[in-house]
Design a protein around this motif. Structure first.
Motif, PDB file in Angstrom:
ATOM      1  N   ASP A  53       6.996   1.583  -8.678  1.00 14.78           N
ATOM      2  CA  ASP A  53       5.739   1.345  -7.914  1.00 14.78           C
ATOM      3  C   ASP A  53       4.852   2.169  -7.513  1.00 14.78           C
ATOM      4  O   ASP A  53       3.305   1.324  -6.630  1.00 14.78           O
ATOM      5  CB  ASP A  53       6.619   1.189  -6.212  1.00 14.78           C
ATOM      6  CG  ASP A  53       7.614  -0.904  -6.243  1.00 14.78           C
ATOM      7  OD1 ASP A  53       7.127  -1.009  -6.876  1.00 14.78           O
ATOM      8  OD2 ASP A  53       8.277   0.384  -4.835  1.00 14.78           O
ATOM      9  N   LYS A  54       4.679   2.958  -8.427  1.00 17.63           N
ATOM     10  CA  LYS A  54       3.407   3.928  -8.335  1.00 17.63           C
ATOM     11  C   LYS A  54       2.521   3.776  -9.755  1.00 17.63           C
ATOM     12  O   LYS A  54       1.477   3.927  -9.882  1.00 17.63           O
ATOM     13  CB  LYS A  54       3.332   5.622  -8.190  1.00 17.63           C
ATOM     14  CG  LYS A  54       4.253   6.219  -7.141  1.00 17.63           C
ATOM     15  CD  LYS A  54       5.194   7.168  -6.996  1.00 17.63           C
ATOM     16  CE  LYS A  54       5.705   7.771  -6.289  1.00 17.63           C
ATOM     17  NZ  LYS A  54       6.297   6.215  -4.733  1.00 17.63           N
ATOM     18  N   SER A  55       2.982   2.738 -10.328  1.00 16.48           N
ATOM     19  CA  SER A  55       2.295   2.202 -11.442  1.00 16.48           C
ATOM     20  C   SER A  55       1.333   1.101 -11.081  1.00 16.48           C
ATOM     21  O   SER A  55       2.430  -0.322 -10.721  1.00 16.48           O
ATOM     22  CB  SER A  55       3.872   2.341 -12.959  1.00 16.48           C
ATOM     23  OG  SER A  55       2.681   1.161 -13.738  1.00 16.48           O
ATOM     24  N   GLU A  56       0.521   0.723 -11.643  1.00 16.60           N
ATOM     25  CA  GLU A  56      -0.184  -0.852 -11.259  1.00 16.60           C
ATOM     26  C   GLU A  56       0.466  -1.593 -11.856  1.00 16.60           C
ATOM     27  O   GLU A  56       1.080  -3.108 -12.181  1.00 16.60           O
ATOM     28  CB  GLU A  56      -1.698  -0.475 -11.364  1.00 16.60           C
ATOM     29  CG  GLU A  56      -2.354  -1.457 -11.000  1.00 16.60           C
ATOM     30  CD  GLU A  56      -2.602  -1.911  -9.417  1.00 16.60           C
ATOM     31  OE1 GLU A  56      -2.475  -3.290  -9.617  1.00 16.60           O
ATOM     32  OE2 GLU A  56      -2.668  -1.244  -8.933  1.00 16.60           O
ATOM     33  N   LEU A  57       0.627  -1.639 -13.915  1.00 16.07           N
ATOM     34  CA  LEU A  57       1.497  -2.220 -14.441  1.00 16.07           C
ATOM     35  C   LEU A  57       2.689  -2.689 -14.462  1.00 16.07           C
ATOM     36  O   LEU A  57       3.210  -3.809 -14.226  1.00 16.07           O
ATOM     37  CB  LEU A  57       1.389  -1.269 -15.973  1.00 16.07           C
ATOM     38  CG  LEU A  57       1.889  -2.052 -17.163  1.00 16.07           C
ATOM     39  CD1 LEU A  57       1.602  -3.496 -17.144  1.00 16.07           C
ATOM     40  CD2 LEU A  57       2.371  -1.606 -18.014  1.00 16.07           C
ATOM     41  N   LEU A  58       3.922  -1.733 -13.900  1.00 17.05           N
ATOM     42  CA  LEU A  58       5.098  -2.179 -13.232  1.00 17.05           C
ATOM     43  C   LEU A  58       5.454  -2.222 -11.840  1.00 17.05           C
ATOM     44  O   LEU A  58       6.559  -2.533 -11.639  1.00 17.05           O
ATOM     45  CB  LEU A  58       6.333  -1.023 -13.392  1.00 17.05           C
ATOM     46  CG  LEU A  58       5.854  -0.543 -15.527  1.00 17.05           C
ATOM     47  CD1 LEU A  58       6.083   0.965 -16.052  1.00 17.05           C
ATOM     48  CD2 LEU A  58       6.148  -1.344 -15.699  1.00 17.05           C
ATOM     49  N   LYS A  59       4.268  -2.055 -10.991  1.00 20.15           N
ATOM     50  CA  LYS A  59       4.816  -2.192  -9.832  1.00 20.15           C
ATOM     51  C   LYS A  59       5.467  -3.475  -9.620  1.00 20.15           C
ATOM     52  O   LYS A  59       5.400  -4.978  -9.940  1.00 20.15           O
ATOM     53  CB  LYS A  59       3.275  -2.694  -9.052  1.00 20.15           C
ATOM     54  CG  LYS A  59       3.563  -2.405  -7.110  1.00 20.15           C
ATOM     55  CD  LYS A  59       2.564  -1.928  -7.006  1.00 20.15           C
ATOM     56  CE  LYS A  59       2.875  -1.763  -4.786  1.00 20.15           C
ATOM     57  NZ  LYS A  59       1.592  -0.506  -4.852  1.00 20.15           N
ATOM     58  N   GLY A  60       6.806  -4.049  -8.523  1.00 20.01           N
ATOM     59  CA  GLY A  60       8.008  -4.937  -8.691  1.00 20.01           C
ATOM     60  C   GLY A  60       8.003  -5.486  -9.609  1.00 20.01           C
ATOM     61  O   GLY A  60       9.157  -6.438  -9.301  1.00 20.01           O
ATOM     62  N   ALA A  61       8.083  -4.600 -10.665  1.00 18.42           N
ATOM     63  CA  ALA A  61       9.426  -5.070 -11.984  1.00 18.42           C
ATOM     64  C   ALA A  61      10.590  -4.501 -11.904  1.00 18.42           C
ATOM     65  O   ALA A  61      10.826  -3.787 -10.561  1.00 18.42           O
ATOM     66  CB  ALA A  61       8.682  -4.118 -13.359  1.00 18.42           C
ATOM     67  N   GLU A  62      11.897  -5.022 -11.885  1.00 21.58           N
ATOM     68  CA  GLU A  62      12.685  -5.081 -11.992  1.00 21.58           C
ATOM     69  C   GLU A  62      13.019  -4.241 -13.288  1.00 21.58           C
ATOM     70  O   GLU A  62      13.794  -4.249 -14.317  1.00 21.58           O
ATOM     71  CB  GLU A  62      13.282  -6.865 -12.279  1.00 21.58           C
ATOM     72  CG  GLU A  62      15.199  -6.400 -12.448  1.00 21.58           C
ATOM     73  CD  GLU A  62      15.606  -7.794 -12.490  1.00 21.58           C
ATOM     74  OE1 GLU A  62      16.673  -8.392 -11.802  1.00 21.58           O
ATOM     75  OE2 GLU A  62      14.554  -9.316 -12.545  1.00 21.58           O
ATOM     76  N   LEU A  63      14.171  -3.179 -12.987  1.00 13.79           N
ATOM     77  CA  LEU A  63      15.190  -3.006 -14.234  1.00 13.79           C
ATOM     78  C   LEU A  63      16.262  -3.344 -14.158  1.00 13.79           C
ATOM     79  O   LEU A  63      17.650  -3.048 -13.220  1.00 13.79           O
ATOM     80  CB  LEU A  63      15.399  -1.687 -13.627  1.00 13.79           C
ATOM     81  CG  LEU A  63      15.625  -0.469 -14.930  1.00 13.79           C
ATOM     82  CD1 LEU A  63      14.654  -0.847 -16.278  1.00 13.79           C
ATOM     83  CD2 LEU A  63      16.233   0.498 -14.338  1.00 13.79           C
TER      84      LEU A  63
END
Length: 114
Positions: A53-63
């Motif tokens: 969530d601290k990364s603009e690219l990965l914000k909200g990305a599911e792992l």
């Protein structure tokens, strides 16, 4: 807890891939995680939520994680078996001349961009 270090490494790799491929958002990331890698799935996912969530690219990305079975090879009888069930002793010949073939690694399997 080495899961946070793993997550930071994954995020750094993904941000580099994102820049190289001009990605703006990642929806999900799938990792293969070995059964005896020492990585705890719940901790890994908790660390992911916090750090991604601290990364603009990965914000909200599911792992997503997929298990890699732990398999051991016996050099005495040339057979493989499940490491989790039998440990270092071969269930076929009771030999101890064994080594782990798979199950202690983790790999990035898939990245889904939006």
């Amino acid at each position: 807890m080495h899961e946070l270090g793993i997550v930071f490494h994954i995020i750094d790799s993904l941000e580099k891939i994102g820049r190289e491929n001009k990605l703006t958002q990642v929806a999900s990331v799938t990792l293969e995680v070995g059964e005896v890698s020492g990585v705890l799935d719940d901790y890994l996912k908790d660390c992911w939520k916090w750090a991604s969530d601290k990364s603009e690219l990965l914000k909200g990305a599911e792992l997503r994680t997929l298990p890699i079975k732990a398999v051991t090879f016996c050099e005495d009888c040339n057979k493989t078996y499940s490491t989790l069930e039998h440990g270092k002793t071969c269930p076929f010949c009771s030999g101890g001349n064994t080594y782990l073939v798979t199950g202690n690694e983790f790999n990035m399997k898939e990245i889904e961009a939006c």
